[in-house]
Design a protein around this motif. Structure first.
Motif, PDB file in Angstrom:
ATOM      1  N   TRP A 131       0.666  -1.211  -0.099  1.00 34.90           N
ATOM      2  CA  TRP A 131      -0.178  -0.027   0.178  1.00 34.90           C
ATOM      3  C   TRP A 131       0.785   1.355   0.000  1.00 34.90           C
ATOM      4  O   TRP A 131       0.297   2.285   0.440  1.00 34.90           O
ATOM      5  CB  TRP A 131      -0.984  -0.016   1.080  1.00 34.90           C
ATOM      6  CG  TRP A 131      -2.054  -0.878   1.141  1.00 34.90           C
ATOM      7  CD1 TRP A 131      -2.337  -2.382   1.704  1.00 34.90           C
ATOM      8  CD2 TRP A 131      -3.294  -0.931   0.120  1.00 34.90           C
ATOM      9  NE1 TRP A 131      -3.422  -2.670   1.238  1.00 34.90           N
ATOM     10  CE2 TRP A 131      -3.821  -2.231   0.319  1.00 34.90           C
ATOM     11  CE3 TRP A 131      -3.746  -0.029  -1.012  1.00 34.90           C
ATOM     12  CZ2 TRP A 131      -5.133  -2.573  -0.433  1.00 34.90           C
ATOM     13  CZ3 TRP A 131      -4.719  -0.300  -1.611  1.00 34.90           C
ATOM     14  CH2 TRP A 131      -5.392  -1.456  -1.544  1.00 34.90           C
ATOM     15  N   GLU A 132       2.143   1.192  -0.471  1.00 38.43           N
ATOM     16  CA  GLU A 132       3.003   2.422  -0.505  1.00 38.43           C
ATOM     17  C   GLU A 132       3.463   2.732  -1.989  1.00 38.43           C
ATOM     18  O   GLU A 132       4.106   3.667  -2.110  1.00 38.43           O
ATOM     19  CB  GLU A 132       4.031   2.203   0.525  1.00 38.43           C
ATOM     20  CG  GLU A 132       3.644   2.131   2.090  1.00 38.43           C
ATOM     21  CD  GLU A 132       4.690   2.122   3.005  1.00 38.43           C
ATOM     22  OE1 GLU A 132       5.811   1.850   2.550  1.00 38.43           O
ATOM     23  OE2 GLU A 132       4.380   1.986   4.152  1.00 38.43           O
ATOM     24  N   CYS A 133       3.836   1.747  -2.687  1.00 32.21           N
ATOM     25  CA  CYS A 133       4.374   1.691  -3.962  1.00 32.21           C
ATOM     26  C   CYS A 133       3.459   1.998  -4.936  1.00 32.21           C
ATOM     27  O   CYS A 133       2.226   2.523  -4.860  1.00 32.21           O
ATOM     28  CB  CYS A 133       4.775   0.277  -4.541  1.00 32.21           C
ATOM     29  SG  CYS A 133       3.358  -0.862  -4.840  1.00 32.21           S
ATOM     30  N   LYS A 134       3.989   2.389  -6.130  1.00 34.27           N
ATOM     31  CA  LYS A 134       3.296   3.039  -7.311  1.00 34.27           C
ATOM     32  C   LYS A 134       1.916   2.064  -7.653  1.00 34.27           C
ATOM     33  O   LYS A 134       0.801   2.797  -7.768  1.00 34.27           O
ATOM     34  CB  LYS A 134       4.038   3.439  -8.541  1.00 34.27           C
ATOM     35  CG  LYS A 134       3.221   3.797  -9.781  1.00 34.27           C
ATOM     36  CD  LYS A 134       4.229   3.861 -10.985  1.00 34.27           C
ATOM     37  CE  LYS A 134       3.545   4.253 -12.126  1.00 34.27           C
ATOM     38  NZ  LYS A 134       4.399   4.313 -13.353  1.00 34.27           N
ATOM     39  N   GLN A 135       2.316   0.846  -7.862  1.00 32.88           N
ATOM     40  CA  GLN A 135       1.308  -0.110  -8.159  1.00 32.88           C
ATOM     41  C   GLN A 135       0.159  -0.116  -7.057  1.00 32.88           C
ATOM     42  O   GLN A 135      -1.247   0.169  -7.614  1.00 32.88           O
ATOM     43  CB  GLN A 135       1.721  -1.459  -8.329  1.00 32.88           C
ATOM     44  CG  GLN A 135       2.744  -1.591  -9.527  1.00 32.88           C
ATOM     45  CD  GLN A 135       2.217  -1.336 -10.967  1.00 32.88           C
ATOM     46  OE1 GLN A 135       1.042  -0.958 -11.015  1.00 32.88           O
ATOM     47  NE2 GLN A 135       3.288  -1.359 -11.741  1.00 32.88           N
ATOM     48  N   CYS A 136       0.302   0.004  -5.979  1.00 39.17           N
ATOM     49  CA  CYS A 136      -0.643  -0.012  -5.022  1.00 39.17           C
ATOM     50  C   CYS A 136      -1.538   1.460  -4.848  1.00 39.17           C
ATOM     51  O   CYS A 136      -2.783   1.367  -4.741  1.00 39.17           O
ATOM     52  CB  CYS A 136       0.025  -0.241  -3.590  1.00 39.17           C
ATOM     53  SG  CYS A 136       0.387  -1.873  -3.408  1.00 39.17           S
ATOM     54  N   ILE A 137      -0.488   2.283  -4.940  1.00 35.40           N
ATOM     55  CA  ILE A 137      -1.330   3.626  -5.041  1.00 35.40           C
ATOM     56  C   ILE A 137      -2.341   3.715  -5.813  1.00 35.40           C
ATOM     57  O   ILE A 137      -3.134   4.695  -5.978  1.00 35.40           O
ATOM     58  CB  ILE A 137      -0.263   4.785  -4.736  1.00 35.40           C
ATOM     59  CG1 ILE A 137       0.377   4.703  -3.323  1.00 35.40           C
ATOM     60  CG2 ILE A 137      -0.825   6.386  -5.004  1.00 35.40           C
ATOM     61  CD1 ILE A 137       1.814   5.761  -3.403  1.00 35.40           C
ATOM     62  N   SER A 138      -1.878   3.331  -7.285  1.00 33.79           N
ATOM     63  CA  SER A 138      -2.818   3.486  -8.603  1.00 33.79           C
ATOM     64  C   SER A 138      -3.818   2.502  -8.357  1.00 33.79           C
ATOM     65  O   SER A 138      -4.724   2.596  -9.180  1.00 33.79           O
ATOM     66  CB  SER A 138      -1.581   3.245  -9.716  1.00 33.79           C
ATOM     67  OG  SER A 138      -1.221   2.126  -9.860  1.00 33.79           O
ATOM     68  N   VAL A 147       4.592  -7.651  -2.693  1.00 35.89           N
ATOM     69  CA  VAL A 147       3.453  -8.583  -2.008  1.00 35.89           C
ATOM     70  C   VAL A 147       3.992  -9.720  -1.376  1.00 35.89           C
ATOM     71  O   VAL A 147       5.020 -10.301  -1.975  1.00 35.89           O
ATOM     72  CB  VAL A 147       2.289  -8.832  -3.322  1.00 35.89           C
ATOM     73  CG1 VAL A 147       2.945  -9.772  -4.357  1.00 35.89           C
ATOM     74  CG2 VAL A 147       1.142  -9.398  -2.760  1.00 35.89           C
ATOM     75  N   LYS A 148       3.018  -9.904  -0.338  1.00 41.79           N
ATOM     76  CA  LYS A 148       3.440 -11.296   0.403  1.00 41.79           C
ATOM     77  C   LYS A 148       1.957 -12.367   0.184  1.00 41.79           C
ATOM     78  O   LYS A 148       1.075 -11.897   0.595  1.00 41.79           O
ATOM     79  CB  LYS A 148       3.565 -11.287   1.889  1.00 41.79           C
ATOM     80  CG  LYS A 148       4.945 -10.451   2.070  1.00 41.79           C
ATOM     81  CD  LYS A 148       4.988  -9.943   3.739  1.00 41.79           C
ATOM     82  CE  LYS A 148       6.051  -9.289   3.870  1.00 41.79           C
ATOM     83  NZ  LYS A 148       6.506  -8.854   5.226  1.00 41.79           N
ATOM     84  N   PHE A 149       2.080 -13.136  -1.002  1.00 39.29           N
ATOM     85  CA  PHE A 149       1.026 -13.836  -1.345  1.00 39.29           C
ATOM     86  C   PHE A 149       1.177 -15.195  -0.545  1.00 39.29           C
ATOM     87  O   PHE A 149       2.138 -16.070  -0.840  1.00 39.29           O
ATOM     88  CB  PHE A 149       0.991 -13.974  -2.793  1.00 39.29           C
ATOM     89  CG  PHE A 149      -0.428 -14.483  -3.415  1.00 39.29           C
ATOM     90  CD1 PHE A 149      -1.309 -13.509  -3.587  1.00 39.29           C
ATOM     91  CD2 PHE A 149      -0.752 -15.914  -3.631  1.00 39.29           C
ATOM     92  CE1 PHE A 149      -2.493 -13.870  -4.222  1.00 39.29           C
ATOM     93  CE2 PHE A 149      -1.800 -16.269  -4.091  1.00 39.29           C
ATOM     94  CZ  PHE A 149      -2.774 -15.280  -4.255  1.00 39.29           C
TER      95      PHE A 149
END
Length: 390
Positions: A131-138, A147-149
């Motif tokens: 919830w901090e990287c570009k992908q999460c924010i977008s 991600v920890k899947f």
């Protein structure tokens, strides 16, 4: 490999087990914590062996909940990890607890958790993003590089009796929904994510390659979106019968000696609707990962159509790129899901995904997880979705 789950007689957690748990991101104190029953977990080794071993009761961090896992489905990805040790560039390099299709009951909540209480019934979203990287924010948190899947190297999964999981990735399910249904939310989310990527429209002709759990989940979601007609292909007649039981009457058993043109022709023949209307599939959901299926699907869809790749296969696959280029066939990949759980839970509860329960063909108790995995790879079992219940 078979193993009888041990019951520890010591108050200390063996150092070897502490190390194995830490490799997969699980903390364990030096004191063995107990639940009401032994916390049995299903492990996979890097040399393709599976075994069951008891682990301590989990620690509850401030933002987490302790969940008694009541139902877990076995996914094709776990079979890939077991038999091949990898999917693409993702490799098993340490003993790993498997599992990511789960639902259960909350036993305890962390000090920061406000929206859950003990006894709540939940479906578990297995991908914990930063919830901090570009992908999460977008909004594309399924692509989070950190991600920890659950159950995917290096992270331990949900195939244990008791687990700790971030509350942010738990979703309440209605009291009228069984835990087995709650565990289906994950594979149905794969289908929902793929349908979203395809931007399906009402009445759009759709081809689904593969009548395994993900193929049938994609077909169920495509039908709910208004796609029609839907044709499903597979190599196994028993799986196509399962598709028919769920309400899909246009199926094709593909023969291994057919080339791409023969397979494409037979697929298109099933889309004909009377003498006047000739339909061609506009979207193909490829759910097998097999090169022959991918190639045949690319020839079956119409010019300007979309090949949406879901299935996992070999790391490198050859496709007829120039032939697809000449016909402007779109290639779209779909990876897991994002923001699907509330919608899929609601559609499942309201009966929109009618027939989804029939995906479950076999159920085993937690103590017989090894037998459950063997059932998945035994052709004579004719399994589609095998679940482990506790």
């Amino acid at each position: 490999m078979s193993s009888i789950p041990p019951t520890t007689t010591s108050n200390a957690v063996p150092k070897q087990l502490v190390h194995k748990l830490s490799l997969g991101g699980l903390k364990s104190s030096s004191i063995w914590k107990k639940g009401s029953k032994p916390n049995i977990a299903l492990w996979l080794t890097k040399d393709h062996q599976i075994y069951q071993e008891e682990i301590p009761y989990p620690e509850c961090e401030p933002d987490d909940c302790i969940v008694h896992v009541r139902a877990t489905g076995i996914c094709g990805s776990e079979i890939h990890f077991w038999k091949s040790g990898r999917i693409g560039d993702c490799m098993v390099d340490h003993d790993l607890i498997l599992g990511h299709e789960s639902a259960g009951e909350i036993l305890d909540v962390g000090s920061n958790v406000k929206n859950f209480t003990k006894g709540d019934r939940v479906s578990i979203e297995p991908g914990v993003s930063c919830w901090e990287c570009k992908q999460c924010i977008s909004g594309r948190y399924n692509l989070c590089p950190s991600v920890k899947f659950s159950g995917t190297p290096p992270s331990h999964g949900t195939m244990a009796r008791y687990i700790s999981h971030p509350a942010r990735f738990l979703h309440k399910i209605p009291t009228t929904m069984s835990y087995a249904q709650g565990a289906l939310i994950e594979p149905l989310s794969v289908g929902a994510g793929a349908v979203s990527r395809a931007n399906l429209s009402l009445g759009q002709p759709v081809l689904v390659c593969g009548a395994g759990p993900i193929g049938l989940a994609a077909a169920i979601c495509a039908r709910a979106s208004g796609a029609h007609p839907i044709v499903i292909t597979d190599l196994e007649e028993s799986r196509l019968q399962q598709a028919k039981d769920i309400g899909f009457d246009r199926t094709l058993k593909v023969e291994m000696d057919w080339d791409k043109n023969e397979t494409a022709k037979r697929i298109r023949d099933l889309f004909k609707s009377g003498d006047e209307v000739i339909l061609v599939p506009e979207v193909a959901f490829e759910c097998t990962g097999a090169q022959s299926s991918i190639v045949s699907a690319s020839y079956a869809i119409e010019a300007g159509g979309t090949l949406l790749q879901i299935g996992c296969g070999k790391p490198d696959v050859e496709i007829p790129l120039m032939a697809m280029n000449f016909r402007e066939v779109n290639i779209i990949t779909s990876f897991r899901y994002k923001q699907t759980w509330p919608t899929v839970i609601r559609l499942m509860h309201d009966g929109i995904f009618h027939g989804a329960d029939k995906l479950i063909t076999h159920s085993f108790p937690l103590e017989k997880t090894l037998e459950a995995f063997q059932t998945c790879i035994t052709r004579e079992s004719r399994s589609v979705k095998v679940q482990i219940l506790d």
